[in-house]
Structure formats: structure tokens, C-alpha cells
Design a protein around this motif. Structure first.
Motif, PDB file in Angstrom:
ATOM      1  N   THR A  36       0.872  -1.184   0.000  1.00  0.00           N
ATOM      2  CA  THR A  36       0.000   0.000   0.000  1.00  0.00           C
ATOM      3  C   THR A  36       0.906   1.230   0.000  1.00  0.00           C
ATOM      4  O   THR A  36       2.095   1.122  -0.229  1.00  0.00           O
ATOM      5  CB  THR A  36      -0.915  -0.018   1.235  1.00  0.00           C
ATOM      6  N   ILE A  38       1.641   5.505  -1.065  1.00  0.00           N
ATOM      7  CA  ILE A  38       1.482   6.416  -2.207  1.00  0.00           C
ATOM      8  C   ILE A  38       2.201   5.840  -3.432  1.00  0.00           C
ATOM      9  O   ILE A  38       1.703   5.918  -4.555  1.00  0.00           O
ATOM     10  CB  ILE A  38       2.069   7.801  -1.844  1.00  0.00           C
ATOM     11  N   GLY A 132       7.200  -1.166  -1.399  1.00  0.00           N
ATOM     12  CA  GLY A 132       7.699   0.204  -1.315  1.00  0.00           C
ATOM     13  C   GLY A 132       8.854   0.189  -0.321  1.00  0.00           C
ATOM     14  O   GLY A 132       9.286  -0.865   0.157  1.00  0.00           O
ATOM     15  N   ILE A 133       9.354   1.353   0.013  1.00  0.00           N
ATOM     16  CA  ILE A 133      10.404   1.447   1.048  1.00  0.00           C
ATOM     17  C   ILE A 133      10.093   2.670   1.904  1.00  0.00           C
ATOM     18  O   ILE A 133       9.696   3.718   1.377  1.00  0.00           O
ATOM     19  CB  ILE A 133      11.820   1.546   0.407  1.00  0.00           C
ATOM     20  N   GLY A 134      10.220   2.498   3.207  1.00  0.00           N
ATOM     21  CA  GLY A 134      10.008   3.644   4.098  1.00  0.00           C
ATOM     22  C   GLY A 134      11.232   4.547   4.107  1.00  0.00           C
ATOM     23  O   GLY A 134      12.326   4.145   3.689  1.00  0.00           O
ATOM     24  N   HIS A 138      12.247   0.765   5.985  1.00  0.00           N
ATOM     25  CA  HIS A 138      11.374  -0.381   6.269  1.00  0.00           C
ATOM     26  C   HIS A 138      10.788  -0.961   4.981  1.00  0.00           C
ATOM     27  O   HIS A 138      10.640  -0.263   3.978  1.00  0.00           O
ATOM     28  CB  HIS A 138      10.297  -0.047   7.304  1.00  0.00           C
TER      29      HIS A 138
HETATM   30  P1  PGA Z   1       4.860   5.347   0.523  1.00  0.00           P
HETATM   31  O1  PGA Z   1       5.167   4.257   1.633  1.00  0.00           O
HETATM   32  O2  PGA Z   1       4.733   4.613  -0.762  1.00  0.00           O
HETATM   33  O3  PGA Z   1       3.551   5.969   0.951  1.00  0.00           O
HETATM   34  O4  PGA Z   1       5.993   6.307   0.530  1.00  0.00           O
HETATM   35  C1  PGA Z   1       6.174   3.320   1.417  1.00  0.00           C
HETATM   36  C2  PGA Z   1       6.449   2.571   2.682  1.00  0.00           C
HETATM   37  O5  PGA Z   1       6.393   3.181   3.768  1.00  0.00           O
HETATM   38  O6  PGA Z   1       6.763   1.379   2.607  1.00  0.00           O
END
Ligand code: PGA
Length: 246
Positions: A36, A38, A132-134, A138
Motif C-alpha cells: 500500500t 502512495i 515500497g520502502i520507508g 522499512h
Molecule cells: P509510501 O510508503 O509509498 O507511501 O511512501 C512506502 C512505505 O512506507 O513502505
């Protein structure tokens, strides 16, 4: 782990959609693990377009979500159940019997995690895991320090993650915990595709790609994966040094 740099967000989204669509054309009963946030919204838009205009079918595929907030009912507007329904599952021909999202409101969360792992095993494992990647590196909700051998489990969200996601919640209070597919759950996927866009991901991307493989930088685990690829836009790649394939 390979990194491919694209000019912009739209290009990553299209390329990611082609990876998923290509896999489904090859094997319609593929098992996908999906994120999930953006970042994947553009990929979902493209896949929905391919479904509507080119007849791409998801009817035989199996879907697992990476994570869900603990304590949110599946109909909570900020739940990932609702996100996935609004942006993807509700817009394609997915078979509801083969759509799995962890139940954040399960009375026994530990049992829910075990059930989730068992469902992944029963499906034959994940073919393609999209991540995704934080900003802190993360993947899923595996925050820095997550053991590489972890499985689907209940985790505490870091303060920085709760802050980034706060706007989705009343009074800016994001849940404190979540259920996430574990690091080993992700690593066991036959292939992994990590998407990153924007300068706010550049630091985490560079650390994951160039620093040592360490549990303090979860995405770095993918360096040891046989078939992991990063799709980056130029902004997300902007902290990388030389030696990365373009
Ligand atoms: P984001 O989140 O696509 O909303 O930037 C990615 C994530 O936190 O894994």
C-alpha cells in the motif's frame, strides 16, 4: 539486487505494471504480494487500465497484502483493506476467495499471523512481491531492527512511520501496531520488485544499496536475494554513487 533508474514516477509505475502483467500472462495463477502507500498507486492505475482496455485478467491470481494496521476493522477508511479495494481489488476481476489481507481486527492477532503464513504456504509461496520502502528503510512494516528470519507477526510501528502516516487518522493518531509479512516471508518470494520515488527516499535507497547488509536497514536484505530489482526514479536514485546500472 539490480537497480534500474527511470526518468520519473510515471515511468516506474508503467514498468512495474508491465512486470506484474508479464508475470500473469506467463502464469495466470501467479501469487502476488502487494504493498500500500502512495508509491504503488501509479502501478495500480496502469494495471486497472490494462484490465479495462487490454483485457488483462487477474481472475486466477492469488493476492496477499504485505501488512495491515492492528486494531482497524476491515471497513475502517484508513485500513489497507479499504485502500486495496478502492485502488485495485475492487476495480479488477480478482476472485475474492483468493484475496488475502491480514485482519487487523482479528480477536487473536497471533493466530491471525499464523493463519496468514499458512495461507501463503498453501498457495505455494509468493511468485512476485512488490514493495515500497520507508524513509527509514522499512519494507512492509518491518521497521529497522526487524530480524531477517522473522515471519508474519505483530510489530510496533516506529514513531517516524506513525508520523508519516498520521494524516490518514483522526487527530493525527496512527495506530501503534500492525501485522506485517515478515522479512523471511518476503525473502522467500521467488522475485521481489521494490519501487521508490522521490528525494525523501534517496537516503534509504542509497543505504540499502550501498551500505552493509544489516537488520538496521531492512531493505538491505534484498541484496542477498537471487532475484530482487529496484525501480527508482531519478530523485530516489539521487544519493547513489557510481556503479549502478541505468
Ligand atoms: P509510501 O510508503 O509509498 O507511501 O511512501 C512506502 C512505505 O512506507 O513502505
Amino acid at each position: 539486487m539490480r537497480a534500474r533508474v527511470f526518468p520519473d514516477y510515471e515511468a516506474i509505475s508503467t514498468a512495474a505494471a508491465y512486470v506484474v502483467a508479464g508475470r500473469l500472462e506467463e502464469e495466470p495463477s501467479s501469487v502476488l504480494m502487494l504493498p500500500t502507500g502512495i508509491t504503488p498507486l501509479g502501478m495500480y492505475r496502469r494495471l486497472v487500465e490494462m484490465h479495462r482496455s487490454e483485457g488483462l485478467s487477474f481472475a486466477n491470481a492469488t493476492f496477499f497484502n504485505l501488512d495491515e494496521y492492528l486494531g482497524l476493522a476491515p471497513d475502517h477508511r484508513a485500513s489497507y483493506h479499504v485502500y486495496m479495494k478502492e485502488h485495485f481489488y475492487g476495480l479488477i476481476d480478482a476472485d475474492p476467495a483468493r484475496v488475502f489481507v491480514p485482519d487487523g481486527a482479528a480477536p487473536d492477532p497471533e493466530a491471525e499471523c499464523e493463519r496468514y503464513e499458512a495461507a501463503i504456504r498453501e498457495a505455494g509461496g509468493i511468485d512476485v512481491c512488490v514493495l515500497g520502502i520507508g524513509r527509514n528503510g522499512h519494507i512492509g512494516f518491518n521497521e529497522p531492527g526487524a530480524p531477517f528470519d522473522s515471519r508474519t507477526r505483530v510489530v510496533a510501528l516506529s514513531e517516524s512511520t506513525r508520523k508519516v502516516n498520521a494524516a490518514d487518522f483522526e487527530a493525527d493518531r496512527a495506530p501503534e501496531r500492525a501485522i506485517t509479512a515478515g522479512m523471511a516471508t518476503i525473502f522467500d518470494s521467488k522475485s521481489v520488485l521494490l519501487l521508490a520515488s522521490g528525494t525523501n527516499k534517496a537516503g534509504a535507497v542509497a543505504a540499502a544499496v550501498e551500505d552493509e547488509v544489516s537488520e538496521s536497514m531492512p531493505a538491505s536484505m534484498l541484496r542477498n536475494h537471487q532475484s530482487a530489482v529496484l525501480f527508482l526514479d531519478e530523485a530516489a536514485a539521487s544519493d547513489l554513487g557510481h556503479g549502478v546500472a541505468g
